[in-house]
Design a protein around this motif. Structure first.
Motif, PDB file in Angstrom:
ATOM      1  N   UNK A  22       0.792  -1.221   0.000  1.00 28.80           N
ATOM      2  CA  UNK A  22       0.000   0.000   0.000  1.00 28.80           C
ATOM      3  C   UNK A  22       0.823   1.269   0.000  1.00 28.80           C
ATOM      4  N   UNK A  23       2.081   1.194   0.424  1.00 31.89           N
ATOM      5  CA  UNK A  23       2.921   2.393   0.448  1.00 31.89           C
ATOM      6  C   UNK A  23       4.352   2.128   0.007  1.00 31.89           C
ATOM      7  N   UNK A  24       4.751   0.897  -0.091  1.00 31.16           N
ATOM      8  CA  UNK A  24       6.125   0.554  -0.462  1.00 31.16           C
ATOM      9  C   UNK A  24       6.500   1.003  -1.858  1.00 31.16           C
ATOM     10  N   UNK A  25       5.511   1.141  -2.719  1.00 28.23           N
ATOM     11  CA  UNK A  25       5.753   1.586  -4.082  1.00 28.23           C
ATOM     12  C   UNK A  25       6.164   3.035  -4.173  1.00 28.23           C
ATOM     13  N   UNK A  26       6.019   3.761  -3.087  1.00 29.65           N
ATOM     14  CA  UNK A  26       6.499   5.137  -3.031  1.00 29.65           C
ATOM     15  C   UNK A  26       7.844   5.199  -2.313  1.00 29.65           C
ATOM     16  N   UNK A  27       7.939   4.520  -1.178  1.00 22.46           N
ATOM     17  CA  UNK A  27       9.142   4.610  -0.345  1.00 22.46           C
ATOM     18  C   UNK A  27      10.373   3.979  -0.982  1.00 22.46           C
ATOM     19  N   UNK A  28      10.237   2.793  -1.533  1.00 22.08           N
ATOM     20  CA  UNK A  28      11.404   2.102  -2.089  1.00 22.08           C
ATOM     21  C   UNK A  28      12.020   2.870  -3.256  1.00 22.08           C
ATOM     22  N   UNK A  29      11.223   3.291  -4.269  1.00 20.81           N
ATOM     23  CA  UNK A  29      11.853   4.080  -5.340  1.00 20.81           C
ATOM     24  C   UNK A  29      12.428   5.405  -4.843  1.00 20.81           C
ATOM     25  N   UNK A  30      11.785   6.011  -3.854  1.00 16.80           N
ATOM     26  CA  UNK A  30      12.299   7.260  -3.294  1.00 16.80           C
ATOM     27  C   UNK A  30      13.672   7.043  -2.668  1.00 16.80           C
ATOM     28  N   UNK A  31      13.804   6.004  -1.874  1.00 14.38           N
ATOM     29  CA  UNK A  31      15.087   5.710  -1.219  1.00 14.38           C
ATOM     30  C   UNK A  31      16.162   5.371  -2.242  1.00 14.38           C
ATOM     31  N   UNK A  32      15.815   4.540  -3.223  1.00  9.55           N
ATOM     32  CA  UNK A  32      16.792   4.178  -4.258  1.00  9.55           C
ATOM     33  C   UNK A  32      17.216   5.417  -5.031  1.00  9.55           C
ATOM     34  N   UNK A  33      16.258   6.235  -5.420  1.00  8.63           N
ATOM     35  CA  UNK A  33      16.581   7.458  -6.169  1.00  8.63           C
ATOM     36  C   UNK A  33      17.487   8.380  -5.364  1.00  8.63           C
ATOM     37  N   UNK A  34      17.142   8.621  -4.105  1.00  6.35           N
ATOM     38  CA  UNK A  34      17.930   9.552  -3.289  1.00  6.35           C
ATOM     39  C   UNK A  34      19.340   9.041  -3.009  1.00  6.35           C
ATOM     40  N   UNK A  35      19.496   7.731  -2.897  1.00  2.00           N
ATOM     41  CA  UNK A  35      20.814   7.188  -2.572  1.00  2.00           C
ATOM     42  C   UNK A  35      21.672   6.896  -3.802  1.00  2.00           C
ATOM     43  N   UNK A  36      21.047   6.704  -4.957  1.00  2.00           N
ATOM     44  CA  UNK A  36      21.801   6.288  -6.145  1.00  2.00           C
ATOM     45  C   UNK A  36      21.859   7.317  -7.265  1.00  2.00           C
ATOM     46  N   UNK A  37      21.209   8.464  -7.099  1.00  3.68           N
ATOM     47  CA  UNK A  37      21.137   9.417  -8.214  1.00  3.68           C
ATOM     48  C   UNK A  37      22.488   9.990  -8.613  1.00  3.68           C
ATOM     49  N   UNK A  38      23.433  10.012  -7.709  1.00  2.00           N
ATOM     50  CA  UNK A  38      24.777  10.516  -8.014  1.00  2.00           C
ATOM     51  C   UNK A  38      25.690   9.405  -8.534  1.00  2.00           C
ATOM     52  N   UNK A  39      25.281   8.153  -8.377  1.00  2.05           N
ATOM     53  CA  UNK A  39      26.159   7.027  -8.693  1.00  2.05           C
ATOM     54  C   UNK A  39      25.800   6.308  -9.984  1.00  2.05           C
ATOM     55  N   UNK A  40      24.532   6.324 -10.345  1.00  2.00           N
ATOM     56  CA  UNK A  40      24.078   5.548 -11.503  1.00  2.00           C
ATOM     57  C   UNK A  40      23.604   6.486 -12.597  1.00  2.00           C
ATOM     58  N   UNK A  41      24.113   6.241 -13.789  1.00  2.00           N
ATOM     59  CA  UNK A  41      23.784   7.034 -14.967  1.00  2.00           C
ATOM     60  C   UNK A  41      22.280   7.017 -15.221  1.00  2.00           C
TER      61      UNK A  41
END
Length: 112
Positions: A22-41
């Motif tokens: 019900x909410x994981x579809x928002x939190x997981x991509x948010x966390x991945x985006x915030x932690x990996x946006x500088x590392x992954x093209x």
């Protein structure tokens, strides 16, 4: 920066966690985006698209809830939103795997 399409694909598909939690579809991509946006093209572009889509669908769902009192129009809207939230993450995961840019129609451009 490194190119890692598999993480981009998994980030798009992680939105489907909404169907389970019900909410994981928002939190997981948010966390991945915030932690990996500088590392992954291209993670920043894909992450912003995902977040804009998730926020937009939430806003549309909020609008539909009171509309359920008007002849069930909100229920129809919520059904359409559910279909969009299932189909577009899969289509964009396929696009990410091919190296294409994400495309989420009906998304408000909240995060730029």
């Amino acid at each position: 920066m490194k190119e890692d399409r598999s993480i981009l694909v998994m980030t798009h598909l992680s939105q489907l966690l909404d169907l389970i939690t019900g909410f994981g579809g928002f939190l997981v991509p948010l966390i991945v985006w915030l932690t990996q946006r500088e590392k992954i093209w291209e993670m920043d572009e894909h992450g912003k698209s995902i977040m804009n889509f998730q926020i937009s669908m939430f806003i549309y769902a909020l609008v539909c809830v009171p509309l359920t009192l008007l002849f069930g129009l909100g229920a129809l809207g919520l059904g359409i939103i559910a279909i969009l939230c299932f189909v577009f993450p899969i289509l964009n995961a396929i696009r990410a795997n091919k190296g294409e840019k994400p495309s989420y129609p009906f998304s408000l451009q909240i995060i730029r």
